[in-house]
Design a protein around this motif. Structure first.
Motif, PDB file in Angstrom:
ATOM      1  N   GLY A   1       0.788  -1.229   0.000  1.00 27.24           N
ATOM      2  CA  GLY A   1       0.000   0.000   0.000  1.00 27.24           C
ATOM      3  C   GLY A   1       0.819   1.277   0.000  1.00 27.24           C
ATOM      4  N   ALA A   2       2.086   1.171   0.276  1.00 30.69           N
ATOM      5  CA  ALA A   2       2.901   2.396   0.354  1.00 30.69           C
ATOM      6  C   ALA A   2       3.227   2.926  -1.034  1.00 30.69           C
ATOM      7  CB  ALA A   2       4.183   2.139   1.128  1.00 30.69           C
ATOM      8  N   GLU A   3       3.614   4.176  -1.058  1.00 31.64           N
ATOM      9  CA  GLU A   3       3.871   4.871  -2.304  1.00 31.64           C
ATOM     10  C   GLU A   3       5.029   5.833  -2.052  1.00 31.64           C
ATOM     11  OE1 GLU A   3       0.713   5.982  -5.530  1.00 31.64           O
ATOM     12  OE2 GLU A   3       0.475   7.203  -3.707  1.00 31.64           O
ATOM     13  N   THR A   4       5.942   5.887  -2.958  1.00 31.46           N
ATOM     14  CA  THR A   4       7.036   6.842  -2.784  1.00 31.46           C
ATOM     15  C   THR A   4       6.639   8.191  -3.382  1.00 31.46           C
ATOM     16  OG1 THR A   4       8.106   6.477  -4.919  1.00 31.46           O
ATOM     17  CG2 THR A   4       8.680   4.950  -3.153  1.00 31.46           C
ATOM     18  N   ALA A   5       7.362   9.231  -2.987  1.00 29.64           N
ATOM     19  CA  ALA A   5       7.281  10.497  -3.706  1.00 29.64           C
ATOM     20  C   ALA A   5       7.806  10.273  -5.119  1.00 29.64           C
ATOM     21  CB  ALA A   5       8.133  11.546  -3.004  1.00 29.64           C
ATOM     22  N   THR A   6       7.468  11.188  -6.005  1.00 33.16           N
ATOM     23  CA  THR A   6       8.072  11.195  -7.343  1.00 33.16           C
ATOM     24  C   THR A   6       9.390  11.952  -7.264  1.00 33.16           C
ATOM     25  OG1 THR A   6       5.931  11.105  -8.415  1.00 33.16           O
ATOM     26  CG2 THR A   6       7.766  11.986  -9.717  1.00 33.16           C
ATOM     27  N   ARG A   7      10.429  11.353  -7.845  1.00 34.84           N
ATOM     28  CA  ARG A   7      11.761  11.963  -7.768  1.00 34.84           C
ATOM     29  C   ARG A   7      12.399  12.097  -9.147  1.00 34.84           C
ATOM     30  NH1 ARG A   7      11.320   9.220  -3.012  1.00 34.84           N
ATOM     31  NH2 ARG A   7      12.268  10.205  -1.173  1.00 34.84           N
ATOM     32  N   HIS A   8      13.005  13.238  -9.379  1.00 33.23           N
ATOM     33  CA  HIS A   8      13.952  13.414 -10.490  1.00 33.23           C
ATOM     34  C   HIS A   8      15.346  13.381  -9.871  1.00 33.23           C
ATOM     35  CE1 HIS A   8      11.015  15.477 -13.366  1.00 33.23           C
ATOM     36  NE2 HIS A   8      10.351  15.533 -12.216  1.00 33.23           N
TER      37      HIS A   8
ATOM     38  N   PRO B   1      16.661   6.379 -16.722  1.00 33.50           N
ATOM     39  CA  PRO B   1      17.697   7.325 -17.140  1.00 33.50           C
ATOM     40  C   PRO B   1      17.682   8.585 -16.268  1.00 33.50           C
ATOM     41  CG  PRO B   1      16.454   6.487 -19.026  1.00 33.50           C
ATOM     42  CD  PRO B   1      15.695   6.100 -17.783  1.00 33.50           C
ATOM     43  N   SER B   2      18.723   9.357 -16.417  1.00 32.48           N
ATOM     44  CA  SER B   2      18.904  10.582 -15.624  1.00 32.48           C
ATOM     45  C   SER B   2      17.702  11.508 -15.758  1.00 32.48           C
ATOM     46  CB  SER B   2      20.166  11.300 -16.116  1.00 32.48           C
ATOM     47  OG  SER B   2      20.460  12.416 -15.312  1.00 32.48           O
ATOM     48  N   TRP B   3      17.251  12.007 -14.611  1.00 35.59           N
ATOM     49  CA  TRP B   3      16.236  13.062 -14.509  1.00 35.59           C
ATOM     50  C   TRP B   3      14.837  12.611 -14.922  1.00 35.59           C
ATOM     51  CZ3 TRP B   3      17.365  16.344 -11.156  1.00 35.59           C
ATOM     52  CH2 TRP B   3      16.692  17.573 -11.033  1.00 35.59           C
ATOM     53  N   VAL B   4      14.669  11.352 -15.346  1.00 39.14           N
ATOM     54  CA  VAL B   4      13.330  10.833 -15.622  1.00 39.14           C
ATOM     55  C   VAL B   4      12.625  10.626 -14.285  1.00 39.14           C
ATOM     56  CG1 VAL B   4      12.040   8.817 -16.454  1.00 39.14           C
ATOM     57  CG2 VAL B   4      13.985   9.710 -17.775  1.00 39.14           C
ATOM     58  N   PRO B   5      11.466  11.234 -14.089  1.00 32.02           N
ATOM     59  CA  PRO B   5      10.792  11.091 -12.792  1.00 32.02           C
ATOM     60  C   PRO B   5      10.317   9.658 -12.571  1.00 32.02           C
ATOM     61  CG  PRO B   5       9.384  12.255 -14.366  1.00 32.02           C
ATOM     62  CD  PRO B   5      10.729  12.087 -15.022  1.00 32.02           C
ATOM     63  N   TRP B   6      10.518   9.185 -11.327  1.00 33.20           N
ATOM     64  CA  TRP B   6      10.088   7.832 -11.016  1.00 33.20           C
ATOM     65  C   TRP B   6       9.380   7.828  -9.668  1.00 33.20           C
ATOM     66  CZ3 TRP B   6      11.889   5.578  -6.522  1.00 33.20           C
ATOM     67  CH2 TRP B   6      13.034   6.133  -5.943  1.00 33.20           C
ATOM     68  N   SER B   7       8.450   6.870  -9.542  1.00 31.69           N
ATOM     69  CA  SER B   7       7.840   6.605  -8.235  1.00 31.69           C
ATOM     70  C   SER B   7       7.402   5.162  -8.212  1.00 31.69           C
ATOM     71  CB  SER B   7       6.644   7.530  -7.986  1.00 31.69           C
ATOM     72  OG  SER B   7       5.635   7.275  -8.943  1.00 31.69           O
TER      73      SER B   7
ATOM     74  N   PRO C   1       8.863  17.108  -7.226  1.00 26.77           N
ATOM     75  CA  PRO C   1       7.784  18.050  -7.542  1.00 26.77           C
ATOM     76  C   PRO C   1       6.798  18.146  -6.377  1.00 26.77           C
ATOM     77  CG  PRO C   1       8.115  16.496  -9.347  1.00 26.77           C
ATOM     78  CD  PRO C   1       8.950  16.018  -8.201  1.00 26.77           C
ATOM     79  N   GLY C   2       6.408  19.349  -6.058  1.00 30.11           N
ATOM     80  CA  GLY C   2       5.411  19.538  -5.009  1.00 30.11           C
ATOM     81  C   GLY C   2       5.988  19.537  -3.610  1.00 30.11           C
ATOM     82  N   ARG C   3       7.283  19.238  -3.486  1.00 27.84           N
ATOM     83  CA  ARG C   3       7.927  19.290  -2.170  1.00 27.84           C
ATOM     84  C   ARG C   3       8.827  20.511  -2.123  1.00 27.84           C
ATOM     85  NH1 ARG C   3       7.621  13.913   0.023  1.00 27.84           N
ATOM     86  NH2 ARG C   3       5.869  13.000  -1.101  1.00 27.84           N
ATOM     87  N   ARG C   4       9.260  20.843  -0.924  1.00 22.50           N
ATOM     88  CA  ARG C   4      10.298  21.849  -0.781  1.00 22.50           C
ATOM     89  C   ARG C   4      11.616  21.241  -1.227  1.00 22.50           C
ATOM     90  NH1 ARG C   4      11.469  25.323   4.105  1.00 22.50           N
ATOM     91  NH2 ARG C   4       9.496  25.305   5.247  1.00 22.50           N
ATOM     92  N   ASN C   5      12.285  21.906  -2.115  1.00 22.71           N
ATOM     93  CA  ASN C   5      13.552  21.389  -2.604  1.00 22.71           C
ATOM     94  C   ASN C   5      14.679  22.320  -2.180  1.00 22.71           C
ATOM     95  OD1 ASN C   5      13.076  19.036  -4.720  1.00 22.71           O
ATOM     96  ND2 ASN C   5      11.329  20.432  -4.791  1.00 22.71           N
ATOM     97  N   GLU C   6      15.771  21.712  -1.807  1.00 24.57           N
ATOM     98  CA  GLU C   6      16.941  22.512  -1.501  1.00 24.57           C
ATOM     99  C   GLU C   6      17.385  23.219  -2.782  1.00 24.57           C
ATOM    100  OE1 GLU C   6      19.714  20.981   1.090  1.00 24.57           O
ATOM    101  OE2 GLU C   6      18.016  20.535   2.390  1.00 24.57           O
ATOM    102  N   ASP C   7      18.202  24.214  -2.631  1.00 27.97           N
ATOM    103  CA  ASP C   7      18.718  24.944  -3.788  1.00 27.97           C
ATOM    104  C   ASP C   7      19.214  23.952  -4.830  1.00 27.97           C
ATOM    105  OD1 ASP C   7      21.671  26.902  -4.459  1.00 27.97           O
ATOM    106  OD2 ASP C   7      19.804  26.709  -5.578  1.00 27.97           O
ATOM    107  N   LEU C   8      18.765  24.122  -6.052  1.00 28.24           N
ATOM    108  CA  LEU C   8      19.041  23.107  -7.066  1.00 28.24           C
ATOM    109  C   LEU C   8      20.380  23.294  -7.773  1.00 28.24           C
ATOM    110  CD1 LEU C   8      15.446  22.767  -8.447  1.00 28.24           C
ATOM    111  CD2 LEU C   8      16.682  21.134  -7.046  1.00 28.24           C
ATOM    112  N   ALA C   9      21.137  24.264  -7.397  1.00 28.62           N
ATOM    113  CA  ALA C   9      22.469  24.405  -7.996  1.00 28.62           C
ATOM    114  C   ALA C   9      23.490  23.612  -7.213  1.00 28.62           C
ATOM    115  CB  ALA C   9      22.844  25.864  -8.043  1.00 28.62           C
TER     116      ALA C   9
END
Lengths: 363, 363, 363, 363
Positions: free
Chosen positions: C279-286, C320-326, C355-363
């Protein structure tokens, strides 16, 4: 029954404490608050030494005590009044004024202890580090990291004095020191303006391909005043132009570094140079670890643990751990400082507290 | 039964290999020796580009193609003939000649890719890195590490050309790059002799107290020719005086470093400058990782994979991984080189082999 | 005049672009947006391989293709449809199913490429790493870091299949690989339950005094399922008890590490194991960098670039790199994953975006 | 004139030395050989404490002195006879026997000082570290690194004693310590077999993804005897089988490590466990830095500075810096040891000398 306060108020307790001693034991509960205070409570005290008085004694020692093998150096250590029976400036740091008469030589030796010299006035002595003669001039920082042979010779007929900084107290405390005698004369009596070490290493951001192995201590034997002065001048100009460059308003500072790592010049000693504009004032800081400062030029006041001291060129002062300090500059105010920062940092005891400022988590 | 050589000689095998493809699979055994050669077998080839030809095309591009947003830069990439369809000098490294006409501006942008410029001739352009204008002059190395905004503007009415080095091929290969457009004009059109970054950081062995945090890439935006030249000159003089200083007899060299770590200037690119005395010759070296060299001054020959090439000022050559190279100097021979050494070192693939010399364990 | 868009619309421009090619040059401005996209735009595609299909082909290969010297391994590589002409799962990572029939031996060799095996089913094969026989059992991760001799032998009369993971694509791309043949038979045919490497190293928090030198790759050849399973079980129990232990609600995970450094098991490959509660679900991540996952047990869905795939035991998928997954778990859902994370981290290209979360500085 | 030996033999010299004192100065030349000996000359002496005597005093203290706030712990420190007026086992290390009666509680507090407990006999006490109850059993090493709240409570009606090791002498010397009182009772009175810290971290080679940040001290609060015993047993078996695994013939040993770095458990204290086969003998070693050993099981002799001591279960002995030591085992001989090795290593004072063996360069 006995409260945990150490008072031996029954025959059984008296006997117990006697047996502690007989068995080479000691209770923690009677000394816990001394051993583990709420914050650092150094025995060393904040203290100011006056350059004029030091120099006068150095000169008289020069007249009365020859330099030579055995004693090795005509060096007079700052003896912190809070650490009686020692010649320690702080628990970890040794600081001495060293005096070498015209054409005298301090013989070569080497030791595990890390050492530097800083020159507040004069010139004419060469320190020879592993055979590389290094000129000593006003404002220069000269390194002799652990286990490098070194001696000094005065190439002029005038005396010269400077300060030595070492980790002798730490090395003595932790029983880490080795010592070997070397040549009675320095192994190279040449007197070049620039050492070989500088010719290899004193090029900003450049590293010889023959020196790609990282080194425990800086391979650069001399940090020249012209570079230090220029770096500080530029920081203050950048501040004037509105760019971030200084530690705080009116307070420029550089740390001397090991070019193979970007870290401190030696594993136990941190060296820095600070410049305040006339009229500038630093924040008050509590820092874990101890420091010794020397005024290089200018006049101002230092507040140590709440007590204000006027200081001028050559004056030295010790700042024990966690004693609050601040500086105020009457003129442009230049100060050299060295600390046991690498010991504190590498063992993860670093903490800084600025009263009245936002402080990062203090653990 | 079928030998492990990939020949499909029965209907079953033919079907099997067809099914591999249908299922997006591929057998290792038919390609193992290509994929995993006995030693590196690069597709990139050793190659020499002539500065005169490059400059001529650059000048014509300057006449015909305006610089501007979208294309961003009037840069012409060295396209290794062994890597057709790309503009890659080696699998990991991009090298281009960039040309900016009088009073032209290349607009600001930033990207994850790490970049530098090296100037073989001319002056008059300022590269503006995060708002800090950095003069570009002959012999200078200028950095724009990943994610720093940068643009270039020509402050004169004369064109200027230089080389750009980037990790664009690596970034494209590994899918790590981000890109953002910035200002159309550079954000500071001043033309100071010295950048703010140098004023803070270009003091040998000194680090500003406002910059004690280690940085991924060097905070020093410019490595000036006068320092590089002096460092190399001193190495050769020290060699003359009988002291260890050079890589090998007659061959001086420096690596450009990040003063906060003593390591490479950027995480993917190593920059070095080499000088050979007239008549000197290097050993032949095989090295894992690829490199691009540019002759800065003088004449000589480079032997790449057994083939000798005469090269002179401005000429560029690529040395793919493990291709043996050596240099011979007819005159004093100055060369800039950049490599993917930090990638190779950080991923622990470093190996060097000098035929006829004692070599350390090659694993 | 020509706009910076690459269209050759005059005879001069046509000639210019022809001369580019003749001189082995290529303009940046016509390809800048492909070479340097706004965010990673991999050619590799998200893709799912089905264990049943793989296993069927592996079994047929076992019947038709003998294992032996030259081809070396009966391994069938996942060939990403976005990277035609290769057998690469992603630009940096190789992943293959390897199949060894009863009593077969895959001969010993060594190579610079780093390798591991992960076992989704079966047992009975020993991989012999530098003479140390290491049993392979369900759920185990087995390492053969670069330049260690290794061979495999099946001690039973039943076939066994597992997955191999290597940095072959990276090594081929960057031209860093060396290869040597070793013994035709494994050098130790014993079949102990526990390898010598485990007997020395698989004790939590303990390091042999004979092994105080840090190692580039983990000296531990086997990470056993019983430990992985227990670690994940405890994380979920701790979460039940209200303590921080999991990555996010219902999502436990461990990273396999090198006990001499605490870092990744090998310089180019990161290995992890993830467990989701039913039943669990991960966040979507790039995430920058690429990965291959294998379902170890359970059923669920993975969403790759917006497309949902149902997956079950043994199924593999490339991200692959930067492809969003969950991930979404229908049952308890156990997955092994490996990535090129150490390459990305060591070269400082790491970025993560939720997406939809607070993200640390992306640089 | 005066020789550099400190004898004040003229009125001028007498006055000079008086003025030194008046100005808080001290000459180096009269004390150089004490301050900077040829090799470490510790004031601390090699010394053996007998467990029976310690335990007897601990028991009597348990009867007479309640444990509570202020004194904080019923701990009796080993007081090295060479360091009078202190309760220091060596200059840097504190070692005490701590005794907690049935159902007693030692209140919570935290301090910068790093601490551990090692259990030579008994069980029934839980040490609660930042709210995590950690069972203490025979052979276990338990950590309470700096600034973690901790208290102890005895969950049984039987007393329990163990040893505490801390860097109290170093912290007191260097003025680095902070202290805060916590809860009078432990914050979690549960008595689980396994702590939460172990459930997260005690899995060989595995790291929770929720714990990827490296930590100054080990996040693992307990190193269990079963793991230590198994590691040592395996080393000796491997030696029997002809494989390298032990320090020297018949001498197995492990170092306890921080799983996030592979390094020492805490920044100032190194912990190890040594096992000698019956009849085995170690080489004689001189090492920079000091150590305290406790016999865990078995009988044998230790030679300290040339003097032989028979020791048995529970006996403790201190080895000051550079004092030669060796062990001889009559039975299987198990010993726990802790040292200030991380201090010595991080400050680069490490040296080891084995008389009669080939020694690496001693500088």
């Amino acid at each position: 029954m006995h409260q945990m306060d150490g008072t031996a108020d029954t025959p059984e307790l008296t006997q117990l404490y006697a047996d502690f001693e007989a068995e080479s034991l000691a209770p923690l509960w009677t000394q816990r608050d001394d051993l583990m205070p709420m914050s650092p409570s150094p025995k060393a005290v904040p203290y100011v030494w006056r350059w004029k008085a030091l120099y006068d004694i150095a000169r008289r020692s020069g007249d009365l005590v020859p330099v030579g093998r055995g004693g090795e150096r005509r060096a007079m250590g700052l003896a912190n009044p809070g650490l009686p029976g020692t010649a320690y400036a702080t628990p970890t740091l040794w600081c001495a004024i060293q005096y070498l008469g015209g054409h005298e030589t301090a013989p070569e030796h080497r030791h595990s202890q890390n050492a530097f010299r800083f020159v507040v006035e004069g010139e004419g002595v060469w320190t020879v580090v592993n055979g590389d003669p290094v000129a000593m001039r006003r404002g220069d920082l000269l390194l002799t990291p652990g286990w490098n042979y070194h001696g000094h010779h005065n190439d002029t007929d005038q005396p010269m004095a400077w300060i030595d900084g070492l980790d002798v107290p730490f090395s003595h405390y932790a029983d880490v020191g080795f010592f070997e005698f070397g040549s009675e004369r320095v192994t190279d009596e040449a007197s070049p303006d620039v050492s070989r070490s500088e010719r290899l290493w004193a090029h900003p951001g450049l590293r010889p391909l023959s020196g790609l192995q990282d080194q425990t201590s800086s391979p650069l034997a001399a940090y020249r005043w012209e570079h230090t002065d220029r770096a500080l001048t530029e920081q203050l100009k950048l501040e004037d132009e509105g760019h971030p460059a200084t530690v705080e308003q009116g307070h420029a500072a550089v740390r001397y570094t090991n070019p193979t790592t970007g870290g401190d010049v030696m594993p136990t000693i941190r060296c820095e140079f600070h410049r305040l504009r006339a009229g500038a004032e630093t924040a008050t800081r509590h820092e874990v670890g101890s420091a010794v400062w020397q005024v290089f030029e200018g006049e101002g006041t230092v507040v140590l643990g709440g007590t204000e001291h006027r200081v001028e060129t050559g004056d030295l002062f010790a700042v024990p751990s966690w004693v609050p300090w601040s500086l105020h500059a009457d003129t442009q105010f230049d100060l050299f400082r060295f600390t046991d920062g690498p010991i504190i940092d590498r063992l993860h005891f670093t903490r800084t507290y600025l009263p009245g400022r936002r402080n990062e988590d203090l653990a």
